[in-house]
Design a protein around this motif. Sequence first.
Motif, short mmCIF file in Angstrom:
data_model
loop_
_atom_site.label_atom_id
_atom_site.label_comp_id
_atom_site.label_asym_id
_atom_site.label_seq_id
_atom_site.Cartn_x
_atom_site.Cartn_y
_atom_site.Cartn_z
N SER A 146 0.84 -1.20 0.00
CA SER A 146 0.00 0.00 0.00
C SER A 146 0.87 1.25 0.00
O SER A 146 2.07 1.20 0.31
N THR A 287 -11.33 -3.78 4.74
CA THR A 287 -11.62 -3.79 3.31
C THR A 287 -13.02 -4.37 3.10
O THR A 287 -13.66 -4.85 4.04
N ALA A 294 -8.12 -1.31 5.90
CA ALA A 294 -8.26 -0.33 4.82
C ALA A 294 -8.10 1.10 5.31
O ALA A 294 -7.97 2.02 4.51
N GLY A 324 -3.00 0.92 4.32
CA GLY A 324 -3.00 -0.54 4.16
C GLY A 324 -2.18 -1.27 5.19
O GLY A 324 -2.06 -2.50 5.16
#
Length: 462
Positions: A146, A287, A294, A324
Amino acid sequence: MSAYCSRWTLRFLNRLCVSGLAKTNNKHVQHFSSQTSPSVQVCIVGSGPAGFYTAQHLLKNVINTFTQTAHLERCEFFGNVTIGSDITMEELKMAYHAVILCYGAEGSRSLGVPGEKLSGVYSAKDFVGWYNGLPANKDLNPDLSSDAVVILGQGNVALDVARILLSPVELLKKTDITQASLDSVAASKIKRVVIVGRRGPLQVACTIKELREMVNLPGTKPVLDRRDFEGIKDALKDIARPRKRLTELLMKVAMEEPSGRDAERWAAASQEWSLRFLRSPIKILPTADGKKVAGIRFAVTTLEGSGENAKAVLTGQEEEVSCGLIVSSIGYKSLPIDDGVPFDETQGVIPNDMGRVCQTPGLYCSGWVKRGPTGVIATTMNDSFETARCVLEDIDSRVLDCSMAKPGHHALRGLLEKRGVTPVSFSGWEKIDALEVTRGDEIGKPREKLLDVQEMLQLARA
């Protein structure tokens, strides 16, 4: 503390005879001994800096290196021994006149918010263990794909995690980071690291050395909000010099335009880091499939009071940050080692007076288990010397009853042999050390660490 020393968390036993051992997941123990008096037997539980500094002072060693302390004739080393299964605290107290607990802080403080078990959320203890080569964390394998990372906490450990994630690979190659971790960082997609604290700039827990390293980190630029520093200049006249210098550096970065090489470096930077204040985590956001992190939701706080005693209180406002990867660096904590040893669960320390365990004659403590997980290596050194002085004072004043002979390491060795436990000697530890250095030389690093405990033990006993 060096990465190598912290990763071993070895346990010591000394003959003073100073000996030490401590409880640990990877079952390493060291034993050494010293003799301020031929009849006095002392056991040191724990082989990190606190344990070695305590032994060094008890042994009157003027050479301030741990290896030379371990090589003294009065010092022995027992590795791969665990209190609770291989040996008990009661057996140590029977074998030694004094037992000094220096086993550190092996636990992590929990966030206590929904979502902290999601994939991509790690404690700083485990994350640091991963890149430092702690065998228990070798398979952590964090996903660095991420572009944003949130680190909770603003102490030295938090900054060290940020530094590792953002450092150029060429710099990391000169350190003893594990090759697997180096490969992961080299392939990382991380562009932004947000380091978050519940309180304000006057309460950050890092020291100026670590902050300066971050400010000067190649390829990165710091991003601080000047609004966080409004009115702080007026408070500088009333704070201690270390805090004042730290705050002045923060204010310079936040409020002054960079010039010269700094301006050029920051303009060309491909990564950035920031300190975000007055934010308290309330939920880790998942997520869509509910499996990975997330983002994170924060409650916005404000301060009541001032200085070190200022408390963060909720304002009712909230804010979300997408990321992330989350690393929680809100503190380590010591764990109780035995039912017979007093322990303050709230503070995470053994109750003591200058290292003398409260209401338990003959039992002492030093390091993080004595004062909590705070300070730098010099703090640990001075703290350990204080405990050692108390032991020596108690011996000299006969507060510590040494009138009856005790077997010390002889009893320990006999008990371990009877139970089929083969301790690792210090020379065995040096075999591991030598191989790691050799492997590091072959690839241009200070060392390449062994990550498998069985491989270490086979080498140590060869």
